[in-house]
Design a protein around this motif. Structure first.
Motif, mmCIF file in Angstrom:
data_model
loop_
_atom_site.group_PDB
_atom_site.id
_atom_site.type_symbol
_atom_site.label_atom_id
_atom_site.label_comp_id
_atom_site.label_asym_id
_atom_site.label_seq_id
_atom_site.Cartn_x
_atom_site.Cartn_y
_atom_site.Cartn_z
ATOM 1 N N ALA A 1 0.814 -1.210 0.000
ATOM 2 C CA ALA A 1 0.000 0.000 0.000
ATOM 3 C C ALA A 1 0.850 1.263 0.000
ATOM 4 C CB ALA A 1 -0.941 0.002 1.199
ATOM 5 N N TYR A 2 2.087 1.197 0.474
ATOM 6 C CA TYR A 2 2.915 2.403 0.506
ATOM 7 C C TYR A 2 3.098 2.962 -0.904
ATOM 8 C CZ TYR A 2 6.603 5.753 1.245
ATOM 9 O OH TYR A 2 7.328 6.919 1.253
ATOM 10 N N GLY A 3 3.442 2.106 -1.868
ATOM 11 C CA GLY A 3 3.622 2.561 -3.245
ATOM 12 C C GLY A 3 2.349 3.130 -3.832
ATOM 13 N N LEU A 4 1.249 2.538 -3.502
ATOM 14 C CA LEU A 4 -0.057 3.017 -3.955
ATOM 15 C C LEU A 4 -0.344 4.400 -3.370
ATOM 16 C CD1 LEU A 4 -2.969 2.696 -5.037
ATOM 17 C CD2 LEU A 4 -3.429 1.230 -3.093
ATOM 18 N N LEU A 5 -0.097 4.551 -2.091
ATOM 19 C CA LEU A 5 -0.313 5.847 -1.441
ATOM 20 C C LEU A 5 0.633 6.911 -2.001
ATOM 21 C CD1 LEU A 5 -0.749 4.625 2.244
ATOM 22 C CD2 LEU A 5 -2.562 5.387 0.684
ATOM 23 N N LEU A 6 1.862 6.515 -2.305
ATOM 24 C CA LEU A 6 2.830 7.450 -2.888
ATOM 25 C C LEU A 6 2.315 7.998 -4.213
ATOM 26 C CD1 LEU A 6 5.626 8.822 -2.949
ATOM 27 C CD2 LEU A 6 6.497 6.750 -4.031
ATOM 28 N N TRP A 7 1.789 7.125 -5.073
ATOM 29 C CA TRP A 7 1.259 7.584 -6.357
ATOM 30 C C TRP A 7 0.056 8.503 -6.160
ATOM 31 C CZ3 TRP A 7 3.381 8.151 -10.791
ATOM 32 C CH2 TRP A 7 4.441 7.334 -11.164
ATOM 33 N N LEU A 8 -0.811 8.151 -5.226
ATOM 34 C CA LEU A 8 -1.971 9.017 -4.982
ATOM 35 C C LEU A 8 -1.535 10.366 -4.431
ATOM 36 C CD1 LEU A 8 -4.589 6.522 -3.502
ATOM 37 C CD2 LEU A 8 -4.672 7.681 -5.724
ATOM 38 N N ARG A 9 -0.533 10.369 -3.587
ATOM 39 C CA ARG A 9 -0.021 11.634 -3.040
ATOM 40 C C ARG A 9 0.597 12.476 -4.144
ATOM 41 N NH1 ARG A 9 0.300 16.048 -1.045
ATOM 42 N NH2 ARG A 9 1.412 16.550 0.858
ATOM 43 N N ARG A 10 1.310 11.804 -5.042
ATOM 44 C CA ARG A 10 2.007 12.501 -6.119
ATOM 45 C C ARG A 10 1.038 13.097 -7.130
ATOM 46 N NH1 ARG A 10 6.741 9.140 -8.595
ATOM 47 N NH2 ARG A 10 7.791 9.813 -6.721
ATOM 48 N N CYS A 11 0.000 12.347 -7.508
ATOM 49 C CA CYS A 11 -0.884 12.820 -8.578
ATOM 50 C C CYS A 11 -2.127 13.523 -8.044
ATOM 51 C CB CYS A 11 -1.259 11.690 -9.529
ATOM 52 S SG CYS A 11 -2.152 10.338 -8.781
ATOM 53 N N GLY A 12 -2.388 13.437 -6.756
ATOM 54 C CA GLY A 12 -3.531 14.133 -6.177
ATOM 55 C C GLY A 12 -4.831 13.375 -6.352
ATOM 56 N N SER A 13 -5.215 13.124 -7.570
ATOM 57 C CA SER A 13 -6.457 12.433 -7.868
ATOM 58 C C SER A 13 -6.282 11.715 -9.205
ATOM 59 C CB SER A 13 -7.600 13.444 -7.945
ATOM 60 O OG SER A 13 -8.806 12.793 -8.229
ATOM 61 N N THR A 14 -6.729 10.472 -9.256
ATOM 62 C CA THR A 14 -6.575 9.694 -10.487
ATOM 63 C C THR A 14 -7.637 8.607 -10.558
ATOM 64 O OG1 THR A 14 -4.965 8.501 -11.852
ATOM 65 C CG2 THR A 14 -4.953 8.010 -9.503
ATOM 66 N N ARG A 15 -7.854 8.120 -11.745
ATOM 67 C CA ARG A 15 -8.775 7.002 -11.935
ATOM 68 C C ARG A 15 -8.075 5.688 -11.592
ATOM 69 N NH1 ARG A 15 -11.754 7.753 -17.734
ATOM 70 N NH2 ARG A 15 -12.899 9.643 -17.232
ATOM 71 N N LEU A 16 -8.871 4.709 -11.201
ATOM 72 C CA LEU A 16 -8.347 3.390 -10.861
ATOM 73 C C LEU A 16 -7.588 2.783 -12.038
ATOM 74 C CD1 LEU A 16 -9.311 0.900 -8.500
ATOM 75 C CD2 LEU A 16 -9.642 0.003 -10.782
ATOM 76 N N ARG B 1 6.315 9.039 5.204
ATOM 77 C CA ARG B 1 7.259 9.308 4.124
ATOM 78 C C ARG B 1 8.456 10.094 4.644
ATOM 79 N NH1 ARG B 1 6.951 12.873 -1.277
ATOM 80 N NH2 ARG B 1 8.555 11.734 -2.415
ATOM 81 N N SER B 2 8.217 10.996 5.538
ATOM 82 C CA SER B 2 9.309 11.752 6.137
ATOM 83 C C SER B 2 10.310 10.806 6.788
ATOM 84 C CB SER B 2 8.748 12.747 7.157
ATOM 85 O OG SER B 2 9.792 13.431 7.788
ATOM 86 N N SER B 3 9.807 9.787 7.455
ATOM 87 C CA SER B 3 10.670 8.790 8.086
ATOM 88 C C SER B 3 11.483 8.037 7.031
ATOM 89 C CB SER B 3 9.808 7.810 8.893
ATOM 90 O OG SER B 3 10.574 6.747 9.374
ATOM 91 N N ARG B 4 10.836 7.646 5.937
ATOM 92 C CA ARG B 4 11.528 6.918 4.878
ATOM 93 C C ARG B 4 12.583 7.798 4.209
ATOM 94 N NH1 ARG B 4 8.777 3.105 0.371
ATOM 95 N NH2 ARG B 4 10.636 1.893 0.000
ATOM 96 N N LEU B 5 12.237 9.041 3.932
ATOM 97 C CA LEU B 5 13.206 9.951 3.316
ATOM 98 C C LEU B 5 14.404 10.181 4.234
ATOM 99 C CD1 LEU B 5 10.822 12.518 1.620
ATOM 100 C CD2 LEU B 5 12.315 10.865 0.478
ATOM 101 N N ASP B 6 14.153 10.240 5.539
ATOM 102 C CA ASP B 6 15.267 10.370 6.484
ATOM 103 C C ASP B 6 16.190 9.161 6.412
ATOM 104 O OD1 ASP B 6 14.389 12.840 7.382
ATOM 105 O OD2 ASP B 6 13.471 12.047 9.220
#
Length: 146
Positions: A42-57, A112-117
């Motif tokens: 789910a992390y990768g999925l959440l990353l894409w949603l965070r990056r694009c804001g809103s998208t279709r399935l 994500r802040s934790s991962r980037l650190d």
């Protein structure tokens, strides 16, 4: 067959295997930081949603290289946890736009802040050009492979 491949190809395969194994473990930790009940993927999925804001399935499934059915189940689980929402697509009444909820965005940003650190600690002694080269080459590899 393996013996016919150039040694650098075998070396890349070895390093990718190590990277992916380590990445899975880190993704599990980070995913649990977002919410204790989500899957590591789910992390990768959440990353894409965070990056694009809103998208279709369908667009998200294509980007992530997963089937719509698998992705739909993952999205549904994230919706139940209050991390993702579906809104009607204004351009197509049959489709939905997916996005992070405010809570999902807050939890994701903290994790994500934790991962980037962690990434920064591993790379902070690298010369800037090496870091830029790594990012460029990883992007090129992902574009080629995906």
């Amino acid at each position: 067959m393996d013996e016919e491949l150039p040694e650098p190809v075998r070396a890349v395969e070895h390093e990718l295997t190590a990277l992916l194994r380590r990445s899975r473990a880190i993704s599990l930790e980070i995913a649990r930081e977002v919410h204790p009940e989500i899957e590591p993927n789910a992390y990768g999925l959440l990353l894409w949603l965070r990056r694009c804001g809103s998208t279709r399935l369908t667009e998200l499934a294509t980007r992530l290289g997963v089937g719509k059915g698998t992705l739909s189940r993952q999205i549904q689980a994230l919706e139940v946890l209050g991390l993702v929402r579906r809104d009607p697509d204004p351009t197509d009444r049959r489709a939905w736009q997916l996005s992070l909820t405010e809570e999902g965005q807050r939890r994701f940003d903290a994790a994500r802040s934790s991962r980037l650190d962690q990434i920064w600690r591993a790379l902070e002694d690298w010369p800037a050009q090496d870091l830029a080269d790594l990012a460029r080459l990883l992007s090129r590899f992902n574009d080629t492979w995906g």
